[in-house]
Each structure stands twice: as structure tokens, then as C-alpha cells.
Scaffold this motif. Structure first.
Motif, PDB file in Angstrom:
ATOM      1  N   TYR A   1       0.849  -1.191   0.000  1.00 64.73           N
ATOM      2  CA  TYR A   1       0.000   0.000   0.000  1.00 64.73           C
ATOM      3  C   TYR A   1       0.885   1.242   0.000  1.00 64.73           C
ATOM      4  O   TYR A   1       1.882   1.308   0.706  1.00 64.73           O
ATOM      5  CB  TYR A   1      -0.923   0.040   1.219  1.00 64.73           C
ATOM      6  CG  TYR A   1      -1.776   1.299   1.214  1.00 64.73           C
ATOM      7  CD1 TYR A   1      -2.671   1.526   0.159  1.00 64.73           C
ATOM      8  CD2 TYR A   1      -1.654   2.258   2.197  1.00 64.73           C
ATOM      9  CE1 TYR A   1      -3.430   2.682   0.107  1.00 64.73           C
ATOM     10  CE2 TYR A   1      -2.418   3.420   2.160  1.00 64.73           C
ATOM     11  CZ  TYR A   1      -3.299   3.621   1.109  1.00 64.73           C
ATOM     12  OH  TYR A   1      -4.043   4.773   1.052  1.00 64.73           O
ATOM     13  N   HIS A   2       0.511   2.207  -0.797  1.00 65.14           N
ATOM     14  CA  HIS A   2       1.237   3.473  -0.839  1.00 65.14           C
ATOM     15  C   HIS A   2       0.232   4.601  -0.855  1.00 65.14           C
ATOM     16  O   HIS A   2      -0.801   4.521  -1.512  1.00 65.14           O
ATOM     17  CB  HIS A   2       2.153   3.531  -2.061  1.00 65.14           C
ATOM     18  CG  HIS A   2       3.541   3.978  -1.745  1.00 65.14           C
ATOM     19  ND1 HIS A   2       4.108   5.100  -2.293  1.00 65.14           N
ATOM     20  CD2 HIS A   2       4.474   3.456  -0.907  1.00 65.14           C
ATOM     21  CE1 HIS A   2       5.339   5.251  -1.828  1.00 65.14           C
ATOM     22  NE2 HIS A   2       5.596   4.259  -0.989  1.00 65.14           N
ATOM     23  N   GLU A   3       0.554   5.683  -0.159  1.00 64.76           N
ATOM     24  CA  GLU A   3      -0.432   6.699   0.181  1.00 64.76           C
ATOM     25  C   GLU A   3      -1.086   7.396  -1.001  1.00 64.76           C
ATOM     26  O   GLU A   3      -2.250   7.799  -0.939  1.00 64.76           O
ATOM     27  CB  GLU A   3       0.212   7.743   1.093  1.00 64.76           C
ATOM     28  CG  GLU A   3       1.382   8.467   0.474  1.00 64.76           C
ATOM     29  CD  GLU A   3       2.496   8.776   1.466  1.00 64.76           C
ATOM     30  OE1 GLU A   3       2.751   9.954   1.701  1.00 64.76           O
ATOM     31  OE2 GLU A   3       3.101   7.839   1.998  1.00 64.76           O
ATOM     32  N   GLU A   4      -0.348   7.545  -2.138  1.00 66.10           N
ATOM     33  CA  GLU A   4      -0.958   8.294  -3.243  1.00 66.10           C
ATOM     34  C   GLU A   4      -2.171   7.593  -3.837  1.00 66.10           C
ATOM     35  O   GLU A   4      -2.999   8.226  -4.496  1.00 66.10           O
ATOM     36  CB  GLU A   4       0.073   8.605  -4.339  1.00 66.10           C
ATOM     37  CG  GLU A   4       0.618   7.413  -5.098  1.00 66.10           C
ATOM     38  CD  GLU A   4       1.952   6.955  -4.552  1.00 66.10           C
ATOM     39  OE1 GLU A   4       2.875   6.717  -5.351  1.00 66.10           O
ATOM     40  OE2 GLU A   4       2.083   6.823  -3.322  1.00 66.10           O
ATOM     41  N   LEU A   5      -2.288   6.281  -3.612  1.00 61.78           N
ATOM     42  CA  LEU A   5      -3.471   5.578  -4.118  1.00 61.78           C
ATOM     43  C   LEU A   5      -4.750   6.197  -3.559  1.00 61.78           C
ATOM     44  O   LEU A   5      -5.763   6.304  -4.255  1.00 61.78           O
ATOM     45  CB  LEU A   5      -3.412   4.086  -3.758  1.00 61.78           C
ATOM     46  CG  LEU A   5      -2.278   3.263  -4.382  1.00 61.78           C
ATOM     47  CD1 LEU A   5      -2.367   1.817  -3.919  1.00 61.78           C
ATOM     48  CD2 LEU A   5      -2.312   3.336  -5.909  1.00 61.78           C
ATOM     49  N   GLU A   6      -4.716   6.613  -2.289  1.00 58.50           N
ATOM     50  CA  GLU A   6      -5.908   7.169  -1.647  1.00 58.50           C
ATOM     51  C   GLU A   6      -6.389   8.429  -2.353  1.00 58.50           C
ATOM     52  O   GLU A   6      -7.585   8.602  -2.604  1.00 58.50           O
ATOM     53  CB  GLU A   6      -5.624   7.463  -0.173  1.00 58.50           C
ATOM     54  CG  GLU A   6      -6.840   7.983   0.571  1.00 58.50           C
ATOM     55  CD  GLU A   6      -6.549   8.374   2.015  1.00 58.50           C
ATOM     56  OE1 GLU A   6      -7.518   8.572   2.765  1.00 58.50           O
ATOM     57  OE2 GLU A   6      -5.365   8.485   2.391  1.00 58.50           O
ATOM     58  N   SER A   7      -5.459   9.317  -2.676  1.00 63.51           N
ATOM     59  CA  SER A   7      -5.882  10.566  -3.323  1.00 63.51           C
ATOM     60  C   SER A   7      -6.185  10.353  -4.803  1.00 63.51           C
ATOM     61  O   SER A   7      -7.100  10.978  -5.349  1.00 63.51           O
ATOM     62  CB  SER A   7      -4.814  11.655  -3.147  1.00 63.51           C
ATOM     63  OG  SER A   7      -3.633  11.349  -3.848  1.00 63.51           O
ATOM     64  N   LEU A   8      -5.448   9.469  -5.479  1.00 61.40           N
ATOM     65  CA  LEU A   8      -5.662   9.268  -6.911  1.00 61.40           C
ATOM     66  C   LEU A   8      -7.021   8.643  -7.219  1.00 61.40           C
ATOM     67  O   LEU A   8      -7.693   9.055  -8.167  1.00 61.40           O
ATOM     68  CB  LEU A   8      -4.527   8.426  -7.507  1.00 61.40           C
ATOM     69  CG  LEU A   8      -3.175   9.150  -7.606  1.00 61.40           C
ATOM     70  CD1 LEU A   8      -2.066   8.186  -7.967  1.00 61.40           C
ATOM     71  CD2 LEU A   8      -3.240  10.290  -8.623  1.00 61.40           C
ATOM     72  N   VAL A   9      -7.443   7.671  -6.414  1.00 61.39           N
ATOM     73  CA  VAL A   9      -8.761   7.071  -6.691  1.00 61.39           C
ATOM     74  C   VAL A   9      -9.886   8.054  -6.347  1.00 61.39           C
ATOM     75  O   VAL A   9     -10.969   7.991  -6.924  1.00 61.39           O
ATOM     76  CB  VAL A   9      -8.962   5.720  -5.954  1.00 61.39           C
ATOM     77  CG1 VAL A   9      -7.908   4.719  -6.390  1.00 61.39           C
ATOM     78  CG2 VAL A   9      -8.981   5.882  -4.441  1.00 61.39           C
ATOM     79  N   LYS A  10      -9.610   8.970  -5.439  1.00 61.66           N
ATOM     80  CA  LYS A  10     -10.581  10.006  -5.098  1.00 61.66           C
ATOM     81  C   LYS A  10     -10.695  11.025  -6.228  1.00 61.66           C
ATOM     82  O   LYS A  10     -11.799  11.448  -6.613  1.00 61.66           O
ATOM     83  CB  LYS A  10     -10.153  10.689  -3.799  1.00 61.66           C
ATOM     84  CG  LYS A  10     -10.953  11.931  -3.410  1.00 61.66           C
ATOM     85  CD  LYS A  10     -10.462  12.455  -2.050  1.00 61.66           C
ATOM     86  CE  LYS A  10     -10.948  13.864  -1.788  1.00 61.66           C
ATOM     87  NZ  LYS A  10      -9.906  14.861  -1.840  1.00 61.66           N
TER      88      LYS A  10
END
Length: 398
Positions: A227-236
Motif C-alpha cells: 500500500y502506498h499513500e498516493e493511491l488514496e488521493s488518486l482514486v478520489k
């Protein structure tokens, strides 16, 4: 054009200081601060730039930060300290009317949890203050988000599948060492995996999903879904994504060391009592492992980091797109005295601050990098030492 204050004097701070000094037309004044002022003095001396002032600050202490900011009155703070300190630095920025940029999202000291919720909660406060906060402006997160924004702007009508691929094919000659702060690094790679698919998060055991992926100029390397943090903002920010994953390479020897560290309790982040003193095992481990900032001299090989994207192109046809950068550890060391992992994080942090000072990435509130125009940032990557390459409509291995 503007005054910058850098907090952090590790490998990444070293690179940021070098790069801001190389761009005097943008960064007219530079302050470098850390808990240990002597580290800042060493960096400033190595750069041999009379525009760099140094200072001591405890970034856990809002009052100390406020005093520092009020004394120097920077236009923007580049936070390359520890992720635990993001919120105290943001609080001090609000108190002093200073803009903010970091390379890693906040995480609590007592829990290895990567979420943007704590920093996103500052949105209204920064907006009301007329201040800009730029989150996650390293390489990944950072350039990975800019790459994605660039692909969305220029090539895709609908991005459906995103795979961020991060390979370090370098060799530093040590039996075991981490490429950035050992405490943060080990916390990151030992937690459970997580990726996004069909509107929900899928959790995996650490290193459960893996396969060999081929990287440009490097070849096949075993790659693991973490898991890497940018996934959270990119899918948003890109709701058309059906799946988003992050892959990172690890050698077998590294994973063996990691398993031993976990099995004997040295990766613990909770305090224990030893000889009547309270210590945190992972912090003790950090003290005995090689300093990531000193790995550069004998580091050979290169990194390769990029985004592999599938979806519907602007013409309505299916397409694939791969955008990446390869960075030589040795070249990074010759330029800045730091290895490639520090270089790939520090250069984008400088560019993000440049984007702000030029007025290109400047709007009140808290933002992830993909929420800004990617074009001027992509242009600077080519000029500042991280040139990128594009591959269209080839079969992407993911």
C-alpha cells in the motif's frame, strides 16, 4: 522570487538544499533547519552557497517552529522532516501565515497507518487563511500523481487501470540498509498490502501478491503489491479508475532480513523497558543501521519509477501508456552527495516549491499534486535532473 525554509537535513534535505541553491532566480533566500544544526552547517558548507542560512529547530514543538518562522518569514516551508511532524509544522504555518509543502503524509507515532484524513482536515483552515498546502510532493507520492494527471490531461478520456511501479535496482554493498529513514521505511514495507478495485479496498498479507515485472534498462525484477499513500488521493480524484495498485521491488536478501527483524521484535513501534529505560525497538534499530544519507558514495545501479495506465484514449479507443524515469545512483551522488532514492524525492520537492513561487501551483487550501496543472512540473523534471520517457500502446506487464 521567494524565500524558502527547508526542515530536515537527512538525505532528502541534502538534495533539496542543493537543488534550491541551483535555482537562484526562483529561490532568492534559503534557510535550512533541523534538530541538529551541525548537519545543516555541513550541507551548507558542501554546497558552498552564501545564500543558505542554518538554524536549529525541534519540529515536534509548535512554539519553536513559530519562533523560527517569525524570525525568517519564509514564503513557503519544504517539510522533509519525519511524517510524524507534518501536523505540528502545518499548525505553525497557519500561525505564521506561511505556505506548506511535504513529501509524505502524516502518520501517528504509535500506529503505522498511512492516511490523508488528518491533513485533508486542514482544508478550510488553509483556505480561510489564504495559504496553500501541497501534500506528497516527492516521487511516489508526488511525480507519480503528476504523471497520472498528465496522462489524464493529454491522452485519456477515461483512465481505468493504474499501476505505479517502483524499482530500485541499485547496490550499496551493505548486508542490510534502508534507502530512507529506517523507521519509516520498515514501517511502510511491513504493513499489510492494500489496493483499490471496483470501488473498494482489497487487503492482502504483507508481500502476498508478487510477480516479476520488467523495467527499462534493468530487466525483470520481482515486484510486490504494497500500500502506498498516493493511491488514496488518486482514486478520489480519478473516479473512473477501476483498479489502482502500487508495486515495489525487493531482493530476497532484503526480505529475509526484514522477516528476521519482525520475528525477533525489532520492528515493534511500542515502547519496552530495557535496563530501567523506555526504548522503542525500531528506533534503536534505526540507530545501529547504516545512515541512508551516507550510502551514496558506493551506490551503483539505478532506480526506475513510473505509471502504467490502461483505459480509453481521447479518440475513444483502448490505449495503454507508460511514463517513467530512470535515475542513476552514482550520478545523483556526484551532483548532490546523496543516493538516487533521496534524489528522486528531493528534486520534486524543490520543483513543487518552484511551482508555488512562480504562482503556477498557488491556491488557498490543502491539495495533492494531481490537483494542479502537471505541464509546468513535467517541463521542470526534464530540466532539473529527472527526465521522463513515454511508451504508448505496448502490452503492459501488470
Amino acid at each position: 522570487m521567494g524565500k524558502v525554509l527547508i526542515i530536515g537535513a537527512g538525505g532528502v534535505g541534502t538534495v533539496v538544499a542543493h537543488k534550491v541553491a541551483q535555482n537562484p532566480d526562483v529561490f532568492t533566500e534559503i534557510v535550512l533547519a533541523s534538530r541538529t544544526k551541525s548537519k545543516c552547517d555541513t550541507i551548507a558548507k558542501a554546497i558552498d552557497c552564501n545564500r543558505i542560512k542554518t538554524a536549529q529547530v525541534d519540529a515536534d514543538n509548535v512554539e519553536e517552529l513559530v519562533k523560527l518562522f517569525n524570525e525568517h518569514k519564509p514564503d513557503i516551508v519544504i517539510n522533509v522532516a519525519l511524517p510524524y511532524q507534518d501536523l505540528t509544522i502545518m499548525d505553525a504555518c497557519l500561525a505564521c501565515g506561511v505556505n506548506y509543502l511535504d513529501t509524505a503524509n502524516y502518520e501517528p507515532v504509535d500506529e503505522a497507518k498511512f492516511e490523508y484524513k488528518w491533513q485533508w482536515a486542514y482544508q478550510e483552515r488553509f483556505k480561510d487563511a489564504g495559504l496553500t498546502a501541497i501534500l506528497g510532493c516527492g516521487f511516489d507520492p508526488g511525480v507519480s500523481g503528476v504523471y497520472t494527471a498528465y496522462a489524464a490531461k493529454h491522452y485519456f478520456k477515461e483512465m481505468q487501470y493504474l499501476d505505479i511501479v517502483d524499482c530500485n535496482a541499485g547496490d550499496h554493498g551493505k548486508a542490510f540498509a534502508t534507502n530512507f529513514n529506517p523507521e519509516i521505511n520498515i514501517r511502510e514495507v511491513t504493513q499489510k498490502g492494500k489496493y483499490y478495485e471496483n470501488g473498494k479496498w482489497i487487503y492482502t498479507e504483507p508481500h502476498e501478491i508478487h510477480k516479476a515485472l520488467t523495467y527499462p534498462n534493468i530487466g525483470p525484477k520481482e515486484s510486490y503489491v504494497i500500500y502506498h499513500e498516493e493511491l488514496e488521493s488518486l482514486v478520489k480524484n480519478y473516479p473512473t479508475l477501476k483498479r489502482a495498485r502500487f508495486w515495489m521491488t525487493f531482493g530476497q536478501e532484503y526480505l529475509t532480513h526484514l522477516r528476521v527483524i519482525q520475528n525477533i521484535g525489532m520492528a515493534r513501534i511500542d515502547p519496552i523497558i530495557y535496563n530501567g529505560m523506555e526504548i522503542v525497538p525500531i528506533q534503536f534499530l534505526k540507530a545501529v543501521l547504516p545512515n541512508p544519507g551516507e550510502l551514496g558514495e558506493n551506490y551503483v545501479g539505478e532506480t526506475s519509477i513510473g505509471c502504467r495506465i490502461k483505459g480509453i484514449g481521447k479518440d475513444g479507443k483502448e490505449m495503454t501508456y507508460y511514463v517513467y524515469n530512470n535515475c542513476s545512483h552514482h550520478a545523483a551522488y556526484l551532483e548532490t552527495g546523496a543516493q538516487g532514492v533521496s534524489y528522486t524525492t528531493g528534486v520534486p520537492a524543490m520543483i513543487g516549491a518552484m511551482m508555488f513561487l512562480k504562482g503556477l501551483w498557488k491556491k488557498p487550501g490543502v491539495f495533492n499534486v494531481e490537483e494542479f496543472d502537471p505541464d509546468p512540473f513535467m517541463e521542470q523534471l526534464n530540466k532539473q535532473g529527472l527526465p521522463w520517457h513515454e511508451v504508448f500502446n505496448e502490452d503492459l506487464e501488470v
